[in-house]
Design a protein around this motif. Sequence first.
Motif, short mmCIF file in Angstrom:
data_model
loop_
_atom_site.label_atom_id
_atom_site.label_comp_id
_atom_site.label_asym_id
_atom_site.label_seq_id
_atom_site.Cartn_x
_atom_site.Cartn_y
_atom_site.Cartn_z
N LYS A 136 0.78 -1.22 0.03
CA LYS A 136 0.01 0.21 0.03
C LYS A 136 0.80 1.17 0.08
O LYS A 136 0.64 2.09 0.85
N ARG B 130 -7.74 5.79 -7.87
CA ARG B 130 -8.36 4.87 -6.79
C ARG B 130 -7.17 4.25 -6.03
O ARG B 130 -7.17 4.33 -4.66
N GLU C 186 -5.98 4.61 -1.88
CA GLU C 186 -6.12 3.69 -1.15
C GLU C 186 -4.73 3.44 -0.42
O GLU C 186 -4.52 2.38 0.36
#
Length: 290
Positions: A8, A85, A89
Amino acid sequence: MKYLHRRKLFFLHVPKCAGMSLRSALTIPGETDFGPLADDLGLSPEEAERVTERGNGFDHPVLGRIHPAHLPLAAIRSELPRTWRALSEARPFAVVRAPRDRFVSALMQRLKEFRDAGAISADDPLVRREASAVCDWLSARDRFTDIEFVHFTRQVDYVDTPDGTRLCTVFPVEDMRALVDWIEAESGLTIEVAHTHSRRQPTRWSKSLQPAARFVGRRLLPRPVKAALHPLWMNSAAFTDAAQSYRDVDFGPDVEAFIADYYAADARLHSEALRRRPTPAATARASVQT
């Protein structure tokens, strides 16, 4: 840009801020995900990786010819929804640099890529002439993605939305150790950033050799031999680190004033990054609207 989906992490590559070294350090099998960008560009993941890493450009139907590795937030948000997107995130981060040094470095790269200038030093008259021409071009533009000028985009456009919302954790190029520590603390990923992409320029005594060396390299040497000899030549005593001379170059009052004004927000951003060493506990979690 580079997206590490399992960790991430989303690296927003500000041009001319040690990004090549960092992108190399983040090139880890099984970590990098080009899927979102591939979907946005209508390519396979392999093709998306190729156009991003090689930097030859991609013809986008709205943005025109772009460098997919260097896209400001506004362009990503408006034209690359899957990439936006993924960024939203993840934990986005970027590296920034003193804007005037970055401007000179961008000039040198532009002269090499688009003006076929070869190996020249920052104090060459051609550099000063090109600085004036680039400033004239920039004076008529705010945000842009044109591949021939992307290295002159403002750094704030990669970390702030148009309304001024900071989406990135920002590190100064002078403190890459802080970035490496942050990545490990945030994601468990340990990397080493090798500074192998520093620009080299000819020393004063070797300038007279450059035309002959360029002729031999382009006309006489087979490509494999040239590829093998080039790093040895560039790292020889005939060259020095270019960045050491950037602050000695005088572009004249008009160009210097334009650089200071056009990149004023970048100067503030860099100063803030130098003052604040981000830590995982202090990392801002900006709310991102998809």
